[in-house]
Design a protein around this motif. Structure first.
Motif, PDB file in Angstrom:
ATOM      1  N   ALA A   7      20.544  27.735 -12.586  1.00  0.00           N
ATOM      2  CA  ALA A   7      20.299  26.298 -12.691  1.00  0.00           C
ATOM      3  C   ALA A   7      19.930  25.921 -14.120  1.00  0.00           C
ATOM      4  O   ALA A   7      20.410  24.922 -14.669  1.00  0.00           O
ATOM      5  CB  ALA A   7      19.183  25.883 -11.729  1.00  0.00           C
ATOM      6  N   ALA A   8      19.083  26.739 -14.746  1.00  0.00           N
ATOM      7  CA  ALA A   8      18.700  26.479 -16.137  1.00  0.00           C
ATOM      8  C   ALA A   8      19.914  26.602 -17.054  1.00  0.00           C
ATOM      9  O   ALA A   8      20.137  25.759 -17.933  1.00  0.00           O
ATOM     10  CB  ALA A   8      17.600  27.447 -16.568  1.00  0.00           C
ATOM     11  N   ALA A   9      20.706  27.643 -16.847  1.00  0.00           N
ATOM     12  CA  ALA A   9      21.896  27.846 -17.669  1.00  0.00           C
ATOM     13  C   ALA A   9      22.887  26.706 -17.517  1.00  0.00           C
ATOM     14  O   ALA A   9      23.552  26.314 -18.477  1.00  0.00           O
ATOM     15  CB  ALA A   9      22.557  29.179 -17.316  1.00  0.00           C
ATOM     16  N   SER A  10      22.991  26.169 -16.315  1.00  0.00           N
ATOM     17  CA  SER A  10      23.938  25.078 -16.085  1.00  0.00           C
ATOM     18  C   SER A  10      23.589  23.837 -16.887  1.00  0.00           C
ATOM     19  O   SER A  10      24.461  23.026 -17.203  1.00  0.00           O
ATOM     20  CB  SER A  10      23.992  24.733 -14.586  1.00  0.00           C
ATOM     21  OG  SER A  10      22.835  24.023 -14.173  1.00  0.00           O
ATOM     22  N   LEU A  11      22.309  23.698 -17.235  1.00  0.00           N
ATOM     23  CA  LEU A  11      21.853  22.552 -18.028  1.00  0.00           C
ATOM     24  C   LEU A  11      21.902  22.833 -19.528  1.00  0.00           C
ATOM     25  O   LEU A  11      21.596  21.957 -20.331  1.00  0.00           O
ATOM     26  CB  LEU A  11      20.420  22.187 -17.625  1.00  0.00           C
ATOM     27  CG  LEU A  11      20.237  21.637 -16.209  1.00  0.00           C
ATOM     28  CD1 LEU A  11      18.749  21.548 -15.868  1.00  0.00           C
ATOM     29  CD2 LEU A  11      20.886  20.268 -16.081  1.00  0.00           C
TER      30      LEU A  11
END
Length: 206
Positions: free
Chosen positions: A161-165
């Motif tokens: 989720a963090a990487a997607s942002l």
């Protein structure tokens, strides 16, 4: 000479992923690779840029913006690879879900709870929910997300989720001491800290 411990099977050039890649490189060049060593020599010498361009194409890297050149110069330090390209790790890590939604993507085994499984479809759904939560907490591209978490499925969900942002992820296992955690996390000034309330080692809960 010491005894040979292992040799690749005779059908390796046709039956393995490396062999498939060798044939791919041959098809995209005018070269022939008789064995792995020949491919390696080409990849580290005259064919350095062509090799990594072939890796990009063979593994179907899908950038948001394409690269303008593979390598800007053979110098270290300072070399820039795939100049101009922009891509997202989470997008690539989760793209198997489009064809394998019902297949198991993650298996979690723990001393403190039952064995769990996440299919690719469930993983995508949970990452999407976590992404929304991180955005509500103010996480944006370039921010840092710190995790004081064990190696569990929820940690993988939060990382993706963090990487997607476009956020940078940093983590410590719960058994790290306080000073070690502070030394790692304070220097990156995270926007969000994710943590568990404790962990179990053997029969002991900490």
């Amino acid at each position: 000479m010491p005894p040979v411990l292992w040799r690749p099977a005779e059908d390796a050039p046709t039956a393995t992923r490396v062999g498939e890649f060798m044939r791919f490189c041959e098809a995209s060049t005018v070269l022939t690779f008789d064995d792995y060593d020949a491919l390696w020599r080409w990849s580290t010498g005259a064919g350095l840029e062509q090799f990594w361009s072939a890796v990009w194409d063979f593994f179907d890297v899908r950038p948001g913006e394409p690269y303008t050149r593979v390598l800007d110069g053979r110098v270290m330090p300072g070399a820039r690879w795939f100049d101009g390209a922009r891509l997202n790790y989470a997008q690539h890590a989760l793209r198997a879900a489009s064809e394998r939604g019902d297949d198991v993507a993650i298996v979690g085994v723990s001393q403190t709870r039952d064995r769990s499984e996440l299919t690719w479809a469930q993983l995508v759904e949970q990452v999407g929910r976590a992404r929304v939560g991180l955005r509500r907490l103010g996480v944006q591209q370039g921010d840092r997300v710190a995790a004081y978490l064990p190696n569990i499925p929820e940690t993988i969900v939060a990382f993706l989720a963090a990487a997607s942002l476009g956020a940078t992820w940093t983590s410590c296992a719960p058994e790290f001491g306080v000073q070690a955690v502070l030394d790692r996390f304070t220097q990156v000034e995270p926007t969000v800290l994710l943590a568990v309330e404790g962990y179990r080692y053997g029969r002991h809960t900490v």
